[in-house]
Design an enzyme around this catalytic site. Structure first.
Site, PDB file in Angstrom:
ATOM      1  N   LYS A  95       0.874  -1.196  -0.040  1.00  0.00           N
ATOM      2  CA  LYS A  95      -0.052  -0.082  -0.071  1.00  0.00           C
ATOM      3  C   LYS A  95       0.897   1.261  -0.009  1.00  0.00           C
ATOM      4  CE  LYS A  95      -4.121   1.773  -0.091  1.00  0.00           C
ATOM      5  NZ  LYS A  95      -3.585   2.763  -1.197  1.00  0.00           N
ATOM      6  N   GLN A 116       7.221   4.339   4.008  1.00  0.00           N
ATOM      7  CA  GLN A 116       5.776   4.056   3.704  1.00  0.00           C
ATOM      8  C   GLN A 116       5.371   2.784   4.769  1.00  0.00           C
ATOM      9  OE1 GLN A 116       3.633   5.899   1.406  1.00  0.00           O
ATOM     10  NE2 GLN A 116       1.865   5.365   2.749  1.00  0.00           N
ATOM     11  N   LYS A 119       5.544   3.878   7.998  1.00  0.00           N
ATOM     12  CA  LYS A 119       4.225   4.711   8.438  1.00  0.00           C
ATOM     13  C   LYS A 119       3.011   3.703   8.664  1.00  0.00           C
ATOM     14  CE  LYS A 119       3.439   7.492   5.177  1.00  0.00           C
ATOM     15  NZ  LYS A 119       3.195   8.723   4.338  1.00  0.00           N
ATOM     16  N   LYS A 131       5.456   1.946  -2.813  1.00  0.00           N
ATOM     17  CA  LYS A 131       5.602   3.260  -3.540  1.00  0.00           C
ATOM     18  C   LYS A 131       5.893   3.038  -4.873  1.00  0.00           C
ATOM     19  CE  LYS A 131       5.001   7.513  -2.334  1.00  0.00           C
ATOM     20  NZ  LYS A 131       4.302   8.184  -1.233  1.00  0.00           N
ATOM     21  N   GLY A 170      -2.875   7.804  -4.933  1.00  0.00           N
ATOM     22  CA  GLY A 170      -2.155   8.965  -5.534  1.00  0.00           C
ATOM     23  C   GLY A 170      -1.010   9.565  -4.435  1.00  0.00           C
ATOM     24  N   ASP A 171      -0.313  10.266  -5.112  1.00  0.00           N
ATOM     25  CA  ASP A 171       1.096  10.958  -4.525  1.00  0.00           C
ATOM     26  C   ASP A 171       1.159  12.234  -5.264  1.00  0.00           C
ATOM     27  OD1 ASP A 171       2.987  10.522  -2.016  1.00  0.00           O
ATOM     28  OD2 ASP A 171       4.191  11.228  -3.591  1.00  0.00           O
ATOM     29  N   THR A 215      -4.976  13.663   4.660  1.00  0.00           N
ATOM     30  CA  THR A 215      -3.559  13.774   4.852  1.00  0.00           C
ATOM     31  C   THR A 215      -3.491  15.282   5.290  1.00  0.00           C
ATOM     32  OG1 THR A 215      -3.006  12.604   2.826  1.00  0.00           O
ATOM     33  CG2 THR A 215      -1.312  13.478   3.902  1.00  0.00           C
ATOM     34  N   ASN A 246      -2.867  19.344  -2.784  1.00  0.00           N
ATOM     35  CA  ASN A 246      -3.872  18.702  -1.951  1.00  0.00           C
ATOM     36  C   ASN A 246      -3.516  18.584  -0.399  1.00  0.00           C
ATOM     37  OD1 ASN A 246      -4.372  15.512  -0.610  1.00  0.00           O
ATOM     38  ND2 ASN A 246      -6.108  16.548  -1.795  1.00  0.00           N
ATOM     39  N   SER A 382      -7.343   5.687   3.031  1.00  0.00           N
ATOM     40  CA  SER A 382      -7.428   4.712   2.094  1.00  0.00           C
ATOM     41  C   SER A 382      -7.848   3.290   2.448  1.00  0.00           C
ATOM     42  CB  SER A 382      -5.732   4.722   1.397  1.00  0.00           C
ATOM     43  OG  SER A 382      -5.555   5.678   0.344  1.00  0.00           O
TER      44      SER A 382
HETATM   45  N1  GLU Z   1       0.839   8.825  -1.183  1.00  0.00           N
HETATM   46  C1  GLU Z   1       0.294   9.000   0.398  1.00  0.00           C
HETATM   47  C2  GLU Z   1       1.339   8.608   1.292  1.00  0.00           C
HETATM   48  O1  GLU Z   1       2.424   9.074   1.190  1.00  0.00           O
HETATM   49  C3  GLU Z   1      -1.084   8.163   0.360  1.00  0.00           C
HETATM   50  C4  GLU Z   1      -0.647   6.566   0.126  1.00  0.00           C
HETATM   51  C5  GLU Z   1      -1.875   5.852   0.030  1.00  0.00           C
HETATM   52  O2  GLU Z   1      -3.051   6.228   0.238  1.00  0.00           O
HETATM   53  O3  GLU Z   1      -1.888   4.630  -0.242  1.00  0.00           O
HETATM   54  O4  GLU Z   1       0.960   8.315   2.460  1.00  0.00           O
END
Ligand code: GLU
Length: 450
Positions: A95, A116, A119, A131, A170-171, A215, A246, A382
């Site tokens: 994810k 990530q 996190k 990612k 997204g990112d 976020t 965003n 998400s």
């Molecule tokens: N890109 C966002 C992050 O850095 C969201 C990632 C997601 O929702 O999978 O956490």
């Protein structure tokens, strides 16, 4: 930073990381920043190093690198590089977001996928870390070009996605428009309406209420807890927010709602200073609908000042929220902020403060809310989107926001308590790194050598 006998397994792994891919500096930094917190954990749990947990944790489970050809409006064939790095699936499906930006490269994606993973573990939810992205710049491209690129990207990637396998979102450079084009192509290719294979979808086609805001709002909720813990509050504080995408937009919206005054925000060209408080609706209109430069703000609000090429960090403030991009806040910016009396910094972006900048905040006693904790609200919602998709449900905005509140409170509590338990009270970076890695490590031990 990493010293002592007990931490030598960490040092050995770090040395091996550098030796294996000597040119991948951004990746080295991500690993180093996490490992610098892990000495006491490593000492407490020698079984981690014995089971090769750290050595396995610094290697992606899989890395996809692929060609993305597309045809521009003039009929010329263009070729981009696509990436998707699945870092860890110990806690759930891969994810993490997709980033489209000309500077995207493998080292950067690896750094973000590693970050990530920590996190996502910290949220307490059932998700692994990943990612991806491409060195494609959506800026200045026509709608048709963006669509053709997204379709080509997904044509390759769809084989590797699925709600139980890998779930992108997204990112930077990938918003609802790009996700829509990618999801449309996913549906054509798989012939399955598998909404849980992608998150950040539009609310009208399987997305979750509150995902867009998550976020930015989440970063402010985290900051609120950190201030509250010191008997401080957001109300009456002056804030600066870098960026106007965003994350920045919804951080500004929530800060204003909770009584702070946001006096500056920025884009890659310059900074807007508005002493009356940034008009968030105007920024939204410029950035989300009109796709304009932020400088237009000053044309429409005559009291506001546009500073060409400047960052927000020298605008005096109590609170600073870097919400734009990686490494955007360096040591001298940190000194400037501290000198101006800034009391707290919350990272809305991924890794926006350099290691040196973070050291300045540590020395000065500035409250520092690291991105892997403070910006975890996006990925958490998400997961709420995946839960709704799996149950074919649609939750109200208030229900999602209430759950986001709980998750951010849990994330804060974990950081706070873990920092204290591991001898670094109020150091939320240490708390986040230890709590996140510990959860992944425990799962890895249980799952055997995989
Ligand atoms: N890109 C966002 C992050 O850095 C969201 C990632 C997601 O929702 O999978 O956490």
């Amino acid at each position: 930073m990493i010293d002592g006998d007990a931490t030598s397994p960490l040092r050995a792994v770090l040395r091996a990381v550098v030796a294996r891919d000597p040119h991948e500096r951004s990746f080295h930094r991500a690993v180093h920043d996490v490992f610098a917190s892990l000495g006491p954990l490593c000492e407490e749990h020698p079984e981690y190093a014995e089971a090769g947990v750290f050595a396995r944790l610094v290697e992606a489970e899989r890395q996809l690198l692929f060609r993305v050809p597309w045809v521009d409006d003039l009929g010329a064939v263009r070729v981009q590089r696509g990436y998707r790095v699945g870092w860890s699936s110990a806690l759930g499906p891969y994810k993490g977001g997709l980033r489209f930006h000309p500077k995207v490269d493998l080292a950067g994606i690896k750094a973000l996928a590693f970050e990530q993973t920590v996190k996502n573990a910290l949220t307490g939810l059932a998700i692994g870390g990943a990612k991806g992205g491409a060195d494609f710049d959506p800026k200045g491209k026509s709608q048709g070009e963006v669509m053709r690129f997204c379709q080509s990207f997904m044509t390759v990637l769809h084989h590797h996605l699925g709600e139980h396998e890998d779930v992108p979102a997204g990112d930077m450079g990938v918003g609802e428009r790009e996700l829509g084009f990618m999801y449309g192509q996913y549906l054509r290719l798989t012939r399955r309406y598998e909404a849980g294979a992608l998150t950040g979808k539009g609310v009208g086609w399987g997305g979750s209420a509150g995902r867009t805001q998550a976020t930015g709002y989440g970063a402010v909720y985290f900051l609120e807890h950190a201030l509250h813990e010191r008997d401080e509050a957001l109300r009456g504080k002056r804030a600066v927010v870098s960026g106007s995408g965003n994350v920045a937009i919804y951080a500004m919206e929530k800060l204003a709602e909770l009584g702070a005054t946001v006096v500056a925000c920025s884009d890659s060209s310059g900074t807007i200073v508005d002493e009356e408080g940034i008009d968030v609706e105007l920024v939204k209109a410029l950035k989300e609908r009109r796709r304009e430069r932020l400088s237009v703000y000053a044309d429409e609000r005559s009291h506001a000042e546009y500073r060409d090429g400047a960052a927000v960090w020298d605008v005096p403030c109590d609170l600073a929220l870097p919400c734009a991009t990686q490494d955007e806040l360096a040591e001298h910016d940190a000194r400037q902020l501290v000198g101006n009396g800034c009391m707290a910094v919350a990272e809305g972006a991924n890794m926006p403060c350099t290691t040196e900048a973070i050291d300045v905040f540590r020395e000065a006693g500035t409250v520092f809310c690291p991105g892997k904790a403070a910006n975890a609200g996006g990925v958490s919602v998400s997961v709420l989107e995946m839960q709704q998709n799996a149950r074919r449900e649609t939750w109200s905005f208030d229900r999602v926001d209430a759950r986001l509140h709980e998750v951010m409170h849990d994330v804060f509590r974990r950081c706070h308590e873990t920092a204290e338990a591991y001898g670094s009270p109020r150091d939320y970076a240490v708390g986040a790194n230890v709590a996140g890695v510990r959860r992944v490590a425990e799962a890895m031990l249980a799952l055997g050598v995989t």
